[in-house]
Design a protein around this motif. Structure first.
Motif, mmCIF file in Angstrom:
data_model
loop_
_atom_site.group_PDB
_atom_site.id
_atom_site.type_symbol
_atom_site.label_atom_id
_atom_site.label_comp_id
_atom_site.label_asym_id
_atom_site.label_seq_id
_atom_site.Cartn_x
_atom_site.Cartn_y
_atom_site.Cartn_z
ATOM 1 N N PRO A 180 54.168 38.222 33.685
ATOM 2 C CA PRO A 180 54.127 37.860 35.112
ATOM 3 C C PRO A 180 52.732 37.632 35.679
ATOM 4 N N THR A 181 52.616 36.583 36.493
ATOM 5 C CA THR A 181 51.366 36.264 37.193
ATOM 6 C C THR A 181 51.626 36.162 38.694
ATOM 7 N N PHE A 182 50.750 36.754 39.485
ATOM 8 C CA PHE A 182 50.836 36.644 40.946
ATOM 9 C C PHE A 182 50.039 35.423 41.395
ATOM 10 N N LEU A 183 50.751 34.449 41.995
ATOM 11 C CA LEU A 183 50.094 33.233 42.480
ATOM 12 C C LEU A 183 50.339 33.093 43.988
ATOM 13 N N GLY A 184 50.048 34.169 44.707
ATOM 14 C CA GLY A 184 50.145 34.102 46.177
ATOM 15 C C GLY A 184 49.231 33.020 46.720
ATOM 16 N N ALA A 185 48.182 32.693 45.978
ATOM 17 C CA ALA A 185 47.235 31.646 46.386
ATOM 18 C C ALA A 185 47.616 30.302 45.759
ATOM 19 N N ILE A 208 47.152 41.547 47.442
ATOM 20 C CA ILE A 208 46.602 41.798 46.096
ATOM 21 C C ILE A 208 46.571 43.299 45.778
ATOM 22 N N PRO A 209 46.066 44.145 46.694
ATOM 23 C CA PRO A 209 46.117 45.582 46.372
ATOM 24 C C PRO A 209 47.548 46.072 46.138
ATOM 25 N N LYS A 210 48.499 45.549 46.931
ATOM 26 C CA LYS A 210 49.893 45.984 46.783
ATOM 27 C C LYS A 210 50.467 45.537 45.438
ATOM 28 N N VAL A 211 50.284 44.260 45.115
ATOM 29 C CA VAL A 211 50.846 43.735 43.864
ATOM 30 C C VAL A 211 50.165 44.384 42.656
ATOM 31 N N ALA A 262 38.731 43.468 41.404
ATOM 32 C CA ALA A 262 38.456 44.822 41.904
ATOM 33 C C ALA A 262 39.708 45.692 41.830
ATOM 34 N N ALA A 263 40.876 45.050 41.960
ATOM 35 C CA ALA A 263 42.132 45.808 41.905
ATOM 36 C C ALA A 263 42.610 45.996 40.463
ATOM 37 N N GLY A 264 41.830 45.498 39.511
ATOM 38 C CA GLY A 264 42.151 45.720 38.096
ATOM 39 C C GLY A 264 43.033 44.661 37.472
ATOM 40 N N MET A 265 43.200 43.507 38.141
ATOM 41 C CA MET A 265 44.034 42.453 37.555
ATOM 42 C C MET A 265 43.183 41.506 36.708
ATOM 43 N N ASP A 266 43.802 40.887 35.721
ATOM 44 C CA ASP A 266 43.139 39.833 34.952
ATOM 45 C C ASP A 266 43.294 38.507 35.697
ATOM 46 N N LEU A 267 42.381 37.583 35.395
ATOM 47 C CA LEU A 267 42.284 36.376 36.226
ATOM 48 C C LEU A 267 42.664 35.089 35.488
ATOM 49 N N LYS A 268 43.253 34.181 36.281
ATOM 50 C CA LYS A 268 43.540 32.815 35.828
ATOM 51 C C LYS A 268 43.238 31.894 36.996
ATOM 52 N N VAL A 269 42.885 30.641 36.727
ATOM 53 C CA VAL A 269 42.629 29.705 37.829
ATOM 54 C C VAL A 269 43.187 28.319 37.490
ATOM 55 N N HIS A 270 43.871 27.705 38.484
ATOM 56 C CA HIS A 270 44.235 26.278 38.412
ATOM 57 C C HIS A 270 42.992 25.533 38.889
#
Ligand code: NIG
Ligand code: FE
Length: 444
Positions: A180-185, A208-211, A262-270
């Motif tokens: 799963p990836t969070f893409l709120g943006a 982001i802190p919540k997810v 900062a919240a400890g998630m790994d990153l991906k970018v379109h």
């Protein structure tokens, strides 16, 4: 040793073995073929790989034996960039584009992603799961056994969490493993149309802190119902941002990535899907992003920075194809520069509604300049790396999950060579046959 499953006498066993990491440079053109190959799977994991003679020395009996004479056996395919969870469809927009409207024009006029946001907000969780399951079935029939799945058609707290719930429900109930990836943006929601920075504040300060803190209990049982794994998993492993004109600018992208990190998630970018983003690639690399995706209009100096890093480059050839555009990710160049190249479907209702990784291989060989071997490595071991799953999937090696695809044909190159049909005969997920003779086994 007695095992659950033995596949033997494969005309070619295509291992994509990498001894650990992803593949770069000339190693991409090697798929590690074993002629008259065999692979044994026990309790979901690969326990022996080699020629049939070698494996038969160790494996004396198996609950199920598959004779793969005349067939090529490859690792289960990995699709590392999908928007597979959504409600509705956008055929009317497709027709508008054929008549001359551009994707960005439709998007900026409140259609595109925002149209699917309306439909996804309106759908119940059950309906969302039902609509998505159909697509996952097609993906499985085309050989995908592990996929990334993004949220991003909610853009409000309730619907983003509903999408993550749908991903989790499908991960548990469908043979395909979902990451799963969070893409709120993904876009600025209509409520924030005139104050996009407030939406970025909402993402950074609240969502982001919540997810990042949200976890699910995960349990796995064996065939007899005994608990073999129990633990907690994050509701989203990655945080992704659509950095593009009309979506999020570089400054906003950086704020979101920093908050996620900062919240400890790994990153991906379109990034650079349509226009050069003026710097998101080096920023993402600097921040240690796991992957940067699309890269159609990325300038040369940024490709060099990327290729010298451990960040994977994901090419999504279904997207320019789906939009009838002529420019594709410079895959050949990224490999020649020594970068880590993967490919994915980007399956979504706007730019690329395609469930098939073999179709992506067909496109990548023609429009990204890859060889069939490079396309297969980009769709297996490197795709697994691009979602941090390479220790478990992406190649046929001892210790990894027993995820296998048996083709109709004896030569894996036909996966790239031919297109529009489906050469996937049998799919094995964690040692269990889930597709047989082009048909789903049981209900997924
Ligand atoms: O990867 N670029 C943003 N997201 C998708 C398109 C999503 C949509 O149109 O619904 C993409 O192409
Ligand atoms: Fe995408």
């Amino acid at each position: 040793m007695h095992v659950d499953l033995l596949v033997e006498h494969a005309t070619e066993l295509v291992t994509c073995a990498s001894q650990g990491g992803p593949k770069r440079g000339p190693a991409m053109d090697d798929v590690g073929i074993i002629h008259d190959g065999a692979v044994a799977v026990h309790r979901g994991r690969i326990v022996a790989v080699g020629t049939t003679a070698q494996v038969r020395e160790r494996i004396t009996a198996a609950h199920r034996v598959i004779d793969a004479r005349g067939h090529s056996v490859i690792p289960g395919l990995v699709d590392p960039h999908t928007h597979v969870v959504w409600a509705g469809e956008r055929a009317a927009e497709f027709e508008m584009r054929l008549k001359g409207a551009t994707y960005l024009e439709i998007f900026q006029a409140g259609g595109g992603i925002l149209r699917t946001v309306r439909d996804t907000r309106a759908a119940s969780l059950d309906d969302l799961v039902l609509q998505t399951r159909e697509r996952l079935d097609r993906m499985l029939l085309a050989g995908t056994t592990t996929a990334e799945a993004k949220s991003g058609y909610g853009l409000d707290e309730e619907t983003e969490l509903k999408m993550l719930d749908a991903i989790r429900a499908l991960d548990e109930s469908h043979p395909i493993d979902l990451v799963p990836t969070f893409l709120g943006a993904h876009a600025i929601p209509p409520e924030y149309r005139d104050r996009p920075d407030d939406y970025v504040d909402f993402l950074v300060e609240e969502m982001i802190p919540k997810v990042a803190a949200l976890q699910y209990r995960v349990e796995e049982t064996d065939e007899e119902g005994n608990l073999v794994y129990g633990g907690y998993e994050r509701a989203a492993w990655f945080c992704d941002v659509f950095c593009e004109r009309g979506a999020f600018n570089l400054e906003q992208t950086i704020r979101i990535l920093q908050a996620a990190k900062a919240a400890g998630m790994d990153l991906k970018v379109h990034v650079d899907e349509f226009e050069p983003s003026l710097g998101a690639v080096p920023v993402a690399v600097e921040m240690g992003a796991i992957s940067v995706d699309h890269l159609v209009s990325t300038p040369e100096e940024h490709l060099r920075v990327l290729a010298a890093s451990d960040t994977a480059a994901i090419g999504l050839p279904g997207t320019p194809f789906g939009l009838a555009e002529c420019e594709y990710t410079k895959g050949r160049h990224i490999i020649d520069l020594g970068g880590i190249l993967a490919i994915a479907t980007d399956i979504n209702p706007g730019t690329s509604w395609c469930e098939s990784m073999p179709m992506m291989m067909a496109l990548a060989t023609r429009y990204m300049g890859l060889t069939p071997a490079e396309a297969l490595n980009a769709a297996t071991i490197n795709a697994a790396y691009a979602i941090k799953m390479h220790p478990f999937v992406g190649s046929i090696e001892e210790g990894k999950q027993g995820d296998l695809v048996i083709l109709d044909v004896p030569d894996y190159r036909h996966l790239s060579y031919r297109y529009g049909g489906n050469l996937v005969h049998t799919v094995v997920k964690k040692g269990r046959v889930v597709v047989e003779d082009h048909t789903l086994v049981g209900s997924t």
